[in-house]
Write a protein that holds these residues in place. Structure first.
Motif, mmCIF file in Angstrom:
data_model
loop_
_atom_site.group_PDB
_atom_site.id
_atom_site.type_symbol
_atom_site.label_atom_id
_atom_site.label_comp_id
_atom_site.label_asym_id
_atom_site.label_seq_id
_atom_site.Cartn_x
_atom_site.Cartn_y
_atom_site.Cartn_z
ATOM 1 N N LYS A 70 0.838 -1.210 0.000
ATOM 2 C CA LYS A 70 0.000 0.000 0.000
ATOM 3 C C LYS A 70 0.870 1.257 0.000
ATOM 4 O O LYS A 70 0.590 2.224 -0.712
ATOM 5 C CB LYS A 70 -0.933 0.000 1.204
ATOM 6 C CG LYS A 70 -2.019 -1.059 1.134
ATOM 7 C CD LYS A 70 -2.834 -1.073 2.400
ATOM 8 C CE LYS A 70 -3.840 -2.211 2.420
ATOM 9 N NZ LYS A 70 -4.581 -2.263 3.687
ATOM 10 N N ALA A 71 1.945 1.252 0.797
ATOM 11 C CA ALA A 71 2.854 2.404 0.851
ATOM 12 C C ALA A 71 3.553 2.599 -0.499
ATOM 13 O O ALA A 71 3.729 3.731 -0.967
ATOM 14 C CB ALA A 71 3.877 2.216 1.964
ATOM 15 N N ALA A 72 3.944 1.507 -1.134
ATOM 16 C CA ALA A 72 4.610 1.597 -2.436
ATOM 17 C C ALA A 72 3.670 2.173 -3.489
ATOM 18 O O ALA A 72 4.075 3.002 -4.308
ATOM 19 C CB ALA A 72 5.114 0.217 -2.865
ATOM 20 N N VAL A 73 2.424 1.767 -3.476
ATOM 21 C CA VAL A 73 1.440 2.293 -4.423
ATOM 22 C C VAL A 73 1.231 3.787 -4.185
ATOM 23 O O VAL A 73 1.162 4.580 -5.131
ATOM 24 C CB VAL A 73 0.105 1.515 -4.311
ATOM 25 C CG1 VAL A 73 -0.996 2.213 -5.082
ATOM 26 C CG2 VAL A 73 0.281 0.088 -4.789
ATOM 27 N N GLU A 74 1.186 4.180 -2.928
ATOM 28 C CA GLU A 74 1.011 5.596 -2.606
ATOM 29 C C GLU A 74 2.223 6.412 -3.073
ATOM 30 O O GLU A 74 2.073 7.471 -3.678
ATOM 31 C CB GLU A 74 0.810 5.768 -1.103
ATOM 32 C CG GLU A 74 0.474 7.192 -0.724
ATOM 33 C CD GLU A 74 0.152 7.338 0.752
ATOM 34 O OE1 GLU A 74 0.360 8.447 1.266
ATOM 35 O OE2 GLU A 74 -0.299 6.364 1.373
ATOM 36 N N ARG A 75 3.446 5.895 -2.830
ATOM 37 C CA ARG A 75 4.660 6.590 -3.297
ATOM 38 C C ARG A 75 4.666 6.704 -4.816
ATOM 39 O O ARG A 75 5.029 7.731 -5.373
ATOM 40 C CB ARG A 75 5.915 5.845 -2.841
ATOM 41 C CG ARG A 75 6.351 6.130 -1.442
ATOM 42 C CD ARG A 75 7.752 5.615 -1.155
ATOM 43 N NE ARG A 75 8.008 4.266 -1.616
ATOM 44 C CZ ARG A 75 7.709 3.143 -0.949
ATOM 45 N NH1 ARG A 75 7.124 3.226 0.231
ATOM 46 N NH2 ARG A 75 8.002 1.961 -1.452
ATOM 47 N N HIS A 76 4.262 5.631 -5.477
ATOM 48 C CA HIS A 76 4.226 5.626 -6.944
ATOM 49 C C HIS A 76 3.302 6.727 -7.443
ATOM 50 O O HIS A 76 3.633 7.474 -8.360
ATOM 51 C CB HIS A 76 3.764 4.267 -7.453
ATOM 52 C CG HIS A 76 3.664 4.186 -8.932
ATOM 53 N ND1 HIS A 76 2.512 4.539 -9.617
ATOM 54 C CD2 HIS A 76 4.554 3.810 -9.871
ATOM 55 C CE1 HIS A 76 2.712 4.384 -10.909
ATOM 56 N NE2 HIS A 76 3.932 3.937 -11.094
ATOM 57 N N GLY A 77 2.129 6.845 -6.839
ATOM 58 C CA GLY A 77 1.157 7.853 -7.248
ATOM 59 C C GLY A 77 1.669 9.263 -7.050
ATOM 60 O O GLY A 77 1.287 10.175 -7.786
ATOM 61 N N LYS A 78 2.534 9.445 -6.065
ATOM 62 C CA LYS A 78 3.070 10.780 -5.800
ATOM 63 C C LYS A 78 4.283 11.117 -6.653
ATOM 64 O O LYS A 78 4.575 12.287 -6.881
ATOM 65 C CB LYS A 78 3.461 10.909 -4.324
ATOM 66 C CG LYS A 78 2.283 10.901 -3.386
ATOM 67 C CD LYS A 78 2.749 10.972 -1.944
ATOM 68 C CE LYS A 78 1.578 10.982 -0.994
ATOM 69 N NZ LYS A 78 2.016 10.979 0.408
ATOM 70 N N THR A 79 5.003 10.112 -7.132
ATOM 71 C CA THR A 79 6.277 10.371 -7.817
ATOM 72 C C THR A 79 6.231 10.138 -9.326
ATOM 73 O O THR A 79 7.055 10.677 -10.048
ATOM 74 C CB THR A 79 7.404 9.520 -7.236
ATOM 75 O OG1 THR A 79 7.063 8.136 -7.328
ATOM 76 C CG2 THR A 79 7.655 9.868 -5.787
#
Length: 83
Positions: A70-79
């Motif tokens: 979930k954290a990786a998906v959130e980081r991906h969406g931000k970067t």
């Protein structure tokens, strides 16, 4: 030429557009389609029944997303900027 008929139709349309308009972006897109499709055209993976069953089970009943995922998906969406 790509193995899938639709890919060939798209490629021909892009090449024709390049000829008619003089815009070589269309020709480059046609070349890119061919380059991406060529390595896949001869690939074939044969699965044993047990492997096929395991893959089908994982697709039908995927595991719950972990906090790390979930954290990786959130980081991906931000970067990552999607086109």
């Amino acid at each position: 030429m790509p193995s899938h008929p639709t890919m060939g139709i798209l490629q021909r349309a892009l090449r024709k557009a390049a000829e008619e308009t003089g815009n070589q972006d269309f020709a480059r897109q046609a070349d890119e389609i061919e380059a991406r499709a060529t390595p896949l055209s001869d690939e074939r993976t044969v699965l044993q029944p047990m492997d096929r069953a395991a893959i089908t089970e994982a697709l039908d009943n995927p595991p719950q997303a972990t906090e790390r995922l979930k954290a990786a998906v959130e980081r991906h969406g931000k970067t990552i900027i999607s086109r």
